[in-house]
Scaffold this motif. Structure first.
Motif, PDB file in Angstrom:
ATOM      1  N   MET A 187      47.605  36.929 101.552  1.00  0.00           N
ATOM      2  CA  MET A 187      48.614  36.028 101.736  1.00  0.00           C
ATOM      3  C   MET A 187      48.567  34.696 101.116  1.00  0.00           C
ATOM      4  O   MET A 187      49.764  34.070 100.656  1.00  0.00           O
ATOM      5  CB  MET A 187      49.041  36.146 103.314  1.00  0.00           C
ATOM      6  CG  MET A 187      49.299  37.139 103.790  1.00  0.00           C
ATOM      7  SD  MET A 187      49.504  37.442 105.591  1.00  0.00           S
ATOM      8  CE  MET A 187      50.586  36.052 106.141  1.00  0.00           C
ATOM      9  N   ALA A 188      47.339  33.964 101.260  1.00  0.00           N
ATOM     10  CA  ALA A 188      47.298  32.850 100.696  1.00  0.00           C
ATOM     11  C   ALA A 188      47.378  32.635  99.364  1.00  0.00           C
ATOM     12  O   ALA A 188      48.076  31.737  98.560  1.00  0.00           O
ATOM     13  CB  ALA A 188      45.792  32.245 100.944  1.00  0.00           C
ATOM     14  N   LEU A 189      46.825  33.653  98.439  1.00  0.00           N
ATOM     15  CA  LEU A 189      47.208  33.614  97.141  1.00  0.00           C
ATOM     16  C   LEU A 189      48.632  33.956  96.586  1.00  0.00           C
ATOM     17  O   LEU A 189      49.197  33.419  95.819  1.00  0.00           O
ATOM     18  CB  LEU A 189      46.370  34.878  96.482  1.00  0.00           C
ATOM     19  CG  LEU A 189      44.801  34.588  96.351  1.00  0.00           C
ATOM     20  CD1 LEU A 189      43.974  35.890  95.882  1.00  0.00           C
ATOM     21  CD2 LEU A 189      44.550  33.596  95.429  1.00  0.00           C
ATOM     22  N   ALA A 190      49.391  34.620  97.764  1.00  0.00           N
ATOM     23  CA  ALA A 190      50.684  35.217  97.391  1.00  0.00           C
ATOM     24  C   ALA A 190      51.452  33.702  97.279  1.00  0.00           C
ATOM     25  O   ALA A 190      52.406  33.435  96.762  1.00  0.00           O
ATOM     26  CB  ALA A 190      51.222  36.209  98.462  1.00  0.00           C
ATOM     27  N   TYR A 206      53.656  31.701  94.451  1.00  0.00           N
ATOM     28  CA  TYR A 206      54.941  31.664  94.545  1.00  0.00           C
ATOM     29  C   TYR A 206      55.628  30.357  94.637  1.00  0.00           C
ATOM     30  O   TYR A 206      56.425  30.068  94.044  1.00  0.00           O
ATOM     31  CB  TYR A 206      55.588  32.333  96.116  1.00  0.00           C
ATOM     32  CG  TYR A 206      57.026  32.447  96.178  1.00  0.00           C
ATOM     33  CD1 TYR A 206      57.799  33.305  95.592  1.00  0.00           C
ATOM     34  CD2 TYR A 206      57.613  31.378  97.032  1.00  0.00           C
ATOM     35  CE1 TYR A 206      59.413  33.313  95.616  1.00  0.00           C
ATOM     36  CE2 TYR A 206      58.978  31.431  97.429  1.00  0.00           C
ATOM     37  CZ  TYR A 206      59.825  32.288  96.584  1.00  0.00           C
ATOM     38  OH  TYR A 206      61.192  32.244  96.631  1.00  0.00           O
ATOM     39  N   PHE A 207      54.550  29.361  95.532  1.00  0.00           N
ATOM     40  CA  PHE A 207      55.315  28.049  95.443  1.00  0.00           C
ATOM     41  C   PHE A 207      54.698  27.113  94.495  1.00  0.00           C
ATOM     42  O   PHE A 207      55.143  26.229  94.085  1.00  0.00           O
ATOM     43  CB  PHE A 207      54.913  27.473  96.929  1.00  0.00           C
ATOM     44  CG  PHE A 207      55.801  27.994  97.960  1.00  0.00           C
ATOM     45  CD1 PHE A 207      57.321  27.911  98.100  1.00  0.00           C
ATOM     46  CD2 PHE A 207      55.230  29.032  98.634  1.00  0.00           C
ATOM     47  CE1 PHE A 207      57.744  28.398  99.135  1.00  0.00           C
ATOM     48  CE2 PHE A 207      55.909  29.598  99.916  1.00  0.00           C
ATOM     49  CZ  PHE A 207      57.203  29.236  99.900  1.00  0.00           C
ATOM     50  N   PHE A 218      47.706  29.703  91.490  1.00  0.00           N
ATOM     51  CA  PHE A 218      47.182  31.070  91.944  1.00  0.00           C
ATOM     52  C   PHE A 218      45.745  31.119  91.291  1.00  0.00           C
ATOM     53  O   PHE A 218      44.885  31.487  92.162  1.00  0.00           O
ATOM     54  CB  PHE A 218      48.160  32.254  91.339  1.00  0.00           C
ATOM     55  CG  PHE A 218      47.463  33.587  91.539  1.00  0.00           C
ATOM     56  CD1 PHE A 218      47.721  34.206  92.794  1.00  0.00           C
ATOM     57  CD2 PHE A 218      46.855  34.032  90.500  1.00  0.00           C
ATOM     58  CE1 PHE A 218      47.032  35.561  93.063  1.00  0.00           C
ATOM     59  CE2 PHE A 218      46.563  35.272  90.401  1.00  0.00           C
ATOM     60  CZ  PHE A 218      46.460  36.002  91.741  1.00  0.00           C
ATOM     61  N   LEU A 219      45.641  30.900  90.499  1.00  0.00           N
ATOM     62  CA  LEU A 219      44.146  30.810  89.642  1.00  0.00           C
ATOM     63  C   LEU A 219      43.329  29.817  90.458  1.00  0.00           C
ATOM     64  O   LEU A 219      41.988  30.175  90.727  1.00  0.00           O
ATOM     65  CB  LEU A 219      44.268  30.437  88.156  1.00  0.00           C
ATOM     66  CG  LEU A 219      44.990  31.583  87.374  1.00  0.00           C
ATOM     67  CD1 LEU A 219      44.820  31.115  85.708  1.00  0.00           C
ATOM     68  CD2 LEU A 219      44.114  32.775  87.638  1.00  0.00           C
ATOM     69  N   LEU A 220      43.917  28.549  90.879  1.00  0.00           N
ATOM     70  CA  LEU A 220      42.998  27.672  91.455  1.00  0.00           C
ATOM     71  C   LEU A 220      42.650  28.045  92.751  1.00  0.00           C
ATOM     72  O   LEU A 220      41.409  27.909  93.325  1.00  0.00           O
ATOM     73  CB  LEU A 220      43.743  26.139  91.543  1.00  0.00           C
ATOM     74  CG  LEU A 220      43.029  25.227  92.378  1.00  0.00           C
ATOM     75  CD1 LEU A 220      41.711  24.823  91.456  1.00  0.00           C
ATOM     76  CD2 LEU A 220      43.866  23.966  92.630  1.00  0.00           C
ATOM     77  N   VAL A 221      43.344  28.676  93.662  1.00  0.00           N
ATOM     78  CA  VAL A 221      43.324  29.376  94.854  1.00  0.00           C
ATOM     79  C   VAL A 221      42.134  30.317  94.636  1.00  0.00           C
ATOM     80  O   VAL A 221      41.586  30.615  95.554  1.00  0.00           O
ATOM     81  CB  VAL A 221      44.487  29.689  95.755  1.00  0.00           C
ATOM     82  CG1 VAL A 221      44.193  30.348  96.913  1.00  0.00           C
ATOM     83  CG2 VAL A 221      45.334  28.418  95.922  1.00  0.00           C
ATOM     84  N   ALA A 222      42.291  31.005  93.830  1.00  0.00           N
ATOM     85  CA  ALA A 222      41.546  32.362  93.677  1.00  0.00           C
ATOM     86  C   ALA A 222      40.161  32.114  93.041  1.00  0.00           C
ATOM     87  O   ALA A 222      38.945  32.599  93.661  1.00  0.00           O
ATOM     88  CB  ALA A 222      42.128  33.186  92.584  1.00  0.00           C
ATOM     89  N   ALA A 223      39.956  30.908  92.421  1.00  0.00           N
ATOM     90  CA  ALA A 223      38.498  30.592  91.957  1.00  0.00           C
ATOM     91  C   ALA A 223      38.117  29.865  92.992  1.00  0.00           C
ATOM     92  O   ALA A 223      36.872  30.030  93.315  1.00  0.00           O
ATOM     93  CB  ALA A 223      39.171  29.701  90.837  1.00  0.00           C
TER      94      ALA A 223
END
Length: 63
Positions: free
Chosen positions: A12-15, A19-20, A26-31
């Motif tokens: 959900m955090a990645l989504a 989205y926003f 998205f890549l920063l949150v995943a890394a």
């Protein structure tokens, strides 16, 4: 908390980041999530620093 719930929260955090904030967010949150996961495993004692830098023994010895 079960691993399924943790995985759902991470997804959900990645989504939301995708989205926003776009693909870069998205890549920063995943890394950063991966870094946090490795740091957590290290602090729990499941990983040791030498495991990342140890060479593999292939059974062959050079002379």
């Amino acid at each position: 908390m079960s691993m399924a719930v943790i995985g759902m929260i991470a997804g959900m955090a990645l989504a939301f980041a995708g989205y926003f904030g776009g693909f870069g967010a998205f890549l920063l949150v995943a890394a950063l999530g991966a870094v946090g996961f490795v740091a957590g495993r290290f602090l729990d004692g499941d990983l040791e620093p030498g495991e990342f830098f140890r060479t593999r023994d292939r059974g062959e010895r050079r002379r």
